[in-house]
Design a protein around this motif. Structure first.
Motif, mmCIF file in Angstrom:
data_model
loop_
_atom_site.group_PDB
_atom_site.id
_atom_site.type_symbol
_atom_site.label_atom_id
_atom_site.label_comp_id
_atom_site.label_asym_id
_atom_site.label_seq_id
_atom_site.Cartn_x
_atom_site.Cartn_y
_atom_site.Cartn_z
ATOM 1 N N ARG A 1 0.833 -1.211 0.000
ATOM 2 C CA ARG A 1 0.000 0.000 0.000
ATOM 3 C C ARG A 1 0.865 1.258 0.000
ATOM 4 O O ARG A 1 0.583 2.214 -0.706
ATOM 5 N N ARG A 2 1.918 1.258 0.816
ATOM 6 C CA ARG A 2 2.823 2.413 0.839
ATOM 7 C C ARG A 2 3.507 2.605 -0.514
ATOM 8 O O ARG A 2 3.740 3.742 -0.927
ATOM 9 N N ALA B 1 0.677 4.015 -2.942
ATOM 10 C CA ALA B 1 0.173 5.347 -2.595
ATOM 11 C C ALA B 1 1.148 6.013 -1.626
ATOM 12 O O ALA B 1 0.855 6.152 -0.446
ATOM 13 N N GLY C 1 2.005 9.025 -1.123
ATOM 14 C CA GLY C 1 1.560 10.276 -0.511
ATOM 15 C C GLY C 1 0.472 10.079 0.530
ATOM 16 O O GLY C 1 0.054 11.024 1.182
ATOM 17 N N GLY C 2 0.011 8.873 0.669
ATOM 18 C CA GLY C 2 -1.024 8.581 1.649
ATOM 19 C C GLY C 2 -2.431 8.588 1.078
ATOM 20 O O GLY C 2 -3.363 8.156 1.724
ATOM 21 N N SER C 3 -2.604 9.099 -0.152
ATOM 22 C CA SER C 3 -3.940 9.105 -0.743
ATOM 23 C C SER C 3 -4.247 7.713 -1.294
ATOM 24 O O SER C 3 -3.457 7.138 -2.021
ATOM 25 N N TRP C 4 -5.374 7.217 -0.907
ATOM 26 C CA TRP C 4 -5.748 5.866 -1.300
ATOM 27 C C TRP C 4 -7.129 5.950 -1.926
ATOM 28 O O TRP C 4 -8.064 6.454 -1.292
ATOM 29 N N PRO C 5 -7.294 5.489 -3.162
ATOM 30 C CA PRO C 5 -8.599 5.611 -3.799
ATOM 31 C C PRO C 5 -9.651 4.756 -3.108
ATOM 32 O O PRO C 5 -9.385 3.636 -2.696
ATOM 33 N N ARG C 6 -10.811 5.321 -2.935
ATOM 34 C CA ARG C 6 -11.926 4.573 -2.365
ATOM 35 C C ARG C 6 -12.868 4.184 -3.492
ATOM 36 O O ARG C 6 -13.109 4.972 -4.401
#
Length: 61
Positions: free
Chosen positions: A49-50, A53, A55-60
């Motif tokens: 995951r890191r 993403a 930058g920390g933005s994770w698509p929902r």
């Protein structure tokens, strides 16, 4: 998938991405997994995951 730890990792990653069905499949397939296997899958999913993403933005969904 023949690689059990990797399959567990991808299901955890799908769950983190918002796929609620992945949690059910994970519980059915790997409910008997050893706690160390579960922890390893969680760590690897968090690592993926890191990478996906940073930058920390994770698509929902």
């Amino acid at each position: 998938m023949k690689n059990r730890p990797l399959a567990m990792t991808y299901l955890r990653l799908a769950y983190l991405a918002g796929d609620h069905k992945a949690g059910v499949v994970f519980a059915i397939r790997y409910g008997d997994a050893h706690p160390q296997e579960l922890a390893a899958a969680d760590l690897q999913a968090a690592h993926f995951r890191r990478q996906m993403a940073p930058g920390g933005s994770w698509p929902r969904p």
